[in-house]
Design an enzyme around this catalytic site. Structure first.
Site, PDB file in Angstrom:
ATOM      1  N   ASP A  33      21.948  45.923  45.190  1.00  0.00           N
ATOM      2  CA  ASP A  33      22.672  45.522  43.313  1.00  0.00           C
ATOM      3  C   ASP A  33      22.344  46.411  42.284  1.00  0.00           C
ATOM      4  OD1 ASP A  33      23.760  43.621  41.158  1.00  0.00           O
ATOM      5  OD2 ASP A  33      24.059  42.538  42.332  1.00  0.00           O
ATOM      6  N   ASP A  51      24.933  51.503  43.581  1.00  0.00           N
ATOM      7  CA  ASP A  51      26.016  51.828  43.653  1.00  0.00           C
ATOM      8  C   ASP A  51      26.791  51.525  44.284  1.00  0.00           C
ATOM      9  OD1 ASP A  51      28.393  51.812  42.522  1.00  0.00           O
ATOM     10  OD2 ASP A  51      27.915  52.548  40.643  1.00  0.00           O
ATOM     11  N   GLY A  77      34.160  38.804  35.485  1.00  0.00           N
ATOM     12  CA  GLY A  77      33.662  37.749  34.280  1.00  0.00           C
ATOM     13  C   GLY A  77      34.068  36.892  34.429  1.00  0.00           C
ATOM     14  N   ALA A 120      40.059  32.333  44.032  1.00  0.00           N
ATOM     15  CA  ALA A 120      41.637  31.369  43.685  1.00  0.00           C
ATOM     16  C   ALA A 120      42.487  32.516  43.224  1.00  0.00           C
ATOM     17  CB  ALA A 120      40.727  29.793  42.749  1.00  0.00           C
ATOM     18  N   CYS A 121      41.815  33.405  41.684  1.00  0.00           N
ATOM     19  CA  CYS A 121      42.660  34.427  41.881  1.00  0.00           C
ATOM     20  C   CYS A 121      43.823  34.444  42.190  1.00  0.00           C
ATOM     21  CB  CYS A 121      41.971  34.851  40.487  1.00  0.00           C
ATOM     22  SG  CYS A 121      40.770  34.216  39.612  1.00  0.00           S
ATOM     23  N   TYR A 150      41.848  41.518  38.991  1.00  0.00           N
ATOM     24  CA  TYR A 150      41.128  40.767  39.348  1.00  0.00           C
ATOM     25  C   TYR A 150      41.965  40.307  40.963  1.00  0.00           C
ATOM     26  CZ  TYR A 150      37.735  37.955  40.792  1.00  0.00           C
ATOM     27  OH  TYR A 150      36.267  36.822  40.976  1.00  0.00           O
ATOM     28  N   LYS A 201      27.858  25.935  24.034  1.00  0.00           N
ATOM     29  CA  LYS A 201      28.202  26.044  22.144  1.00  0.00           C
ATOM     30  C   LYS A 201      27.835  25.302  22.016  1.00  0.00           C
ATOM     31  CE  LYS A 201      32.392  28.781  23.200  1.00  0.00           C
ATOM     32  NZ  LYS A 201      33.661  28.973  23.067  1.00  0.00           N
ATOM     33  N   THR A 220      43.887  22.573  33.512  1.00  0.00           N
ATOM     34  CA  THR A 220      43.259  22.711  34.259  1.00  0.00           C
ATOM     35  C   THR A 220      42.860  23.783  35.081  1.00  0.00           C
ATOM     36  OG1 THR A 220      45.328  22.373  35.761  1.00  0.00           O
ATOM     37  CG2 THR A 220      44.928  20.253  33.861  1.00  0.00           C
TER      38      THR A 220
END
Ligand code: NAD
Length: 332
Positions: A33, A51, A77, A120-121, A150, A201, A220
């Site tokens: 990493d 890298d 992110g 899932a994106c 992404y 939060k 959702t």
């Protein structure tokens, strides 16, 4: 003989949990990493910092055969990083470079057992406009129209891994993760995702106070606890299937419901101020029919069980930070 595994992205949230899991299973593990894990020491036998966009570095870390390779490294992110459009060039360039380099090096070393974490994106935005009925079955990925760069990069890389399977007889496995959460994930700084951000939060706010939330909270999602994600990922890697498969939970909730579950766990009654901000698609839920049928996998824990563990960890992080701040003030 001891089995060997290579974990790329071993300093990240899922990668660091995966290293722990593989060590428990008796593997010898090499982790790679840009950074060490943030919240606990890595249990990898070897850890290379470097890298993966650099070909020479990738050739150094992929220099022999491994029984299992997990490619989790990506520039990613939460919504604040992915959906504003401000980081698109970096997201696409960085993650695509990593996948191109990794596959070339694996092929050179005759490694054929590579797991790739897609997302899932990749699913088309046009199937995710109704918060109550999103469509995320594997075969609905095309005609493609992810709502973020992404997602487009993930879709390109899925196709790259499948091309190596076809042309070089590799056995790359692909999972489409749906919102993985749990302890030791990013919980502040802008790259945290909804469960961690809301836990933080609520932990920071007194009973009766108010927190801010991007959007109306009616969008959702489903959320999968990290241990379940590891179960699905290792099962797929050791199977004779290639995927892509959804690895997610089918327990869909609105973001308002997510907040209310976390408030109950915290024992606090907090009001929500809805503000403008990046939200992603209106509805998304994992569809596990295919992976259930073909690999007999489905998650076993409820959302509340996973959130209890996650809230408790984030609460202790918030508390420790507060204590450090107070100590600093009293020294000054
Ligand atoms: P993470 O950001 O915690 O981990 C990714 C790791 O990759 C980080 O530690 C980062 O330092 C490393 N990395 C990035 N660029 C690198 C580079 N150039 N060289 C070396 N290392 C580099 O993310 P995560 O939540 O652990 O996700 C792991 C994988 O799963 C990613 O590929 C992500 O896209 C995918 N995924 C995650 C989720 C989720 O909800 N967490 C959902 C869908 C897909």
């Amino acid at each position: 003989m001891t089995k060997t595994a290579l974990v790329l992205g071993a300093g990240g949230f899922i990668g660091s949990h995966l290293v722990k899991r593989l060590k428990l299973e008796g593997f010898w593990v090499r982790g790679v990493d840009l950074k060490y894990p943030e919240f606990s020491d890595s249990q990898a036998d070897e850890f290379y910092i470097g890298d993966l966009r650099e070909q020479s570095f990738v050739r150094n870390v992929i220099d022999c055969d491994f029984d299992e390779v997990y490619q989790l490294a990506a520039d990613m992110g939460g919504a604040g990083y992915i959906f504003t459009g401000e980081n698109d060039a970096d997201i696409m360039h960085n993650s695509a470079s990593i996948n191109l380099n990794v596959l070339a090096a694996c092929q050179k070393n005759n490694i054929n057992n590579v797991f790739y974490s897609s997302s899932a994106c990749i699913y088309p935005a046009y199937n995710q406009t109704d918060p109550e009925n999103p469509l995320c079955a594997e075969q609905s990925a095309y005609p493609a129209q992810p709502d973020s760069e992404y997602g487009w990069e993930k879709l390109f890389s899925e196709r790259l891994y499948l091309s190596y399977n076809r042309n070089y007889k590799m056995k790359c496995r692909i999972a489409r993760y749906h919102n993985i959460y749990g302890p030791e994930g990013t919980w502040e700084g802008g790259k945290e995702k909804a469960p961690a951000a809301i836990c933080r939060k609520i932990a920071e706010t007194v009973d009766g106070g108010e927190i801010e939330m991007w959007g109306d909270g009616l969008q959702t999602r489903s959320f999968l606890y990290v241990d379940e994600c590891l179960n699905g990922s290792t099962l797929l890697t050791r199977s004779d299937k290639e995927g892509p498969y959804n690895i997610g939970s089918e327990e869909m909730v609105s973001i308002n419901q997510l907040a209310s579950i976390i408030m109950n766990i915290a024992g606090k009654n907090i009001s929500i101020s809805h503000i403008d901000g990046p939200q992603g698609v209106r509805g998304r839920n994992s569809d596990n029919s295919l992976i259930l049928k073909e690999l007999n996998w489905s998650p076993s824990k409820t959302l509340i069980e996973g959130l209890e563990k996650t809230y408790s960890w984030i609460h202790s992080q918030v508390h420790d930070k507060e204590m450090k701040k107070r100590k600093k003030i009293s020294y000054n």
